[in-house]
Design an enzyme around this catalytic site. Structure first.
Site, mmCIF file in Angstrom:
data_model
loop_
_atom_site.group_PDB
_atom_site.id
_atom_site.type_symbol
_atom_site.label_atom_id
_atom_site.label_comp_id
_atom_site.label_asym_id
_atom_site.label_seq_id
_atom_site.Cartn_x
_atom_site.Cartn_y
_atom_site.Cartn_z
ATOM 1 N N SER A 96 -26.600 -15.634 48.370
ATOM 2 C CA SER A 96 -27.070 -15.287 46.353
ATOM 3 C C SER A 96 -28.126 -14.952 46.322
ATOM 4 C CB SER A 96 -26.317 -16.522 46.231
ATOM 5 O OG SER A 96 -27.303 -16.395 45.222
ATOM 6 N N TYR A 154 -27.393 -25.495 44.535
ATOM 7 C CA TYR A 154 -26.684 -24.362 44.641
ATOM 8 C C TYR A 154 -28.146 -23.362 46.055
ATOM 9 C CZ TYR A 154 -24.650 -19.695 44.759
ATOM 10 O OH TYR A 154 -24.530 -18.611 45.086
#
Length: 185
Positions: free
Chosen positions: A149, A163
């Protein structure tokens, strides 16, 4: 990116894409299949995976779909064994499946933390472990790609603590497995 810009040599090779039923995973699936690979979509959304695979097959691409919850170790072991027994060892694995739910840090729960870690970090560990064993047995090397990410590079928004931590674990997994598997190709 077109199929022509992907490295040649995927003809006759098996590629696995977790989370391939939609979004980035569907795009990765198309590129690999266009480059000649037989691609297996593994996704918790069984109907979505079947629909995506059928659409790709209509376009002349060699795609299969299998249901898989990457947080379920027993299911991972069984699914990876089935892939190896029916298609052979994969040459490409793309760990793309992931969750990105927002929960503000001060309201964070251990349940949400565990769920995020289970899918985004533990799942890729288990899938990689099983399919890397298969790749090593085959003895022809392969490629393992983990989708992390931009949050790890500073593209943060509120509510992504669990996350971002799970994707940081995935980045660590990538480095450590690359080191351990390098001698196997």
């Amino acid at each position: 990116m077109t199929g022509n810009s992907v490295a040649s040599g995927l003809e006759g090779r098996v590629a696995i894409v977790t989370g391939g039923a939609s979004g980035i995973g569907a795009g990765i699936t198309r590129v690999l299949a266009t480059a000649g690979a037989t691609v297996v979509i593994l996704d918790v959304n069984a109907e979505g995976a079947k629909h995506e695979a059928a659409a790709f097959r209509e376009a002349g691409l060699n795609i299969r779909a299998m249901a898989l919850d990457v947080s379920d170790e027993a299911a991972i072991i069984a699914t990876c064994a089935e892939i190896e027994s029916t298609l052979g060892a994969p040459w490409v694995l793309v760990n793309n499946a992931g969750l990105q739910d927002r929960e503000p840090f001060l309201e964070g729960t251990a349940e949400e933390w565990e769920r995020m870690q289970s899918v985004n970090a533990r799942g890729p560990f288990l899938v990689t472990r099983e399919l890397a064993r298969s790749m090593v047995r085959r003895g022809e090397g392969g490629r393992i790609v983990n989708i992390a990410s931009a949050a790890l590079r500073g593209s943060l928004v509120r509510g992504l603590v669990a996350y971002t931590a799970s994707k940081g674990a995935l980045l660590g997994l990538s480095s450590a497995t690359a080191f351990e598997l390098a001698r196997e190709g």
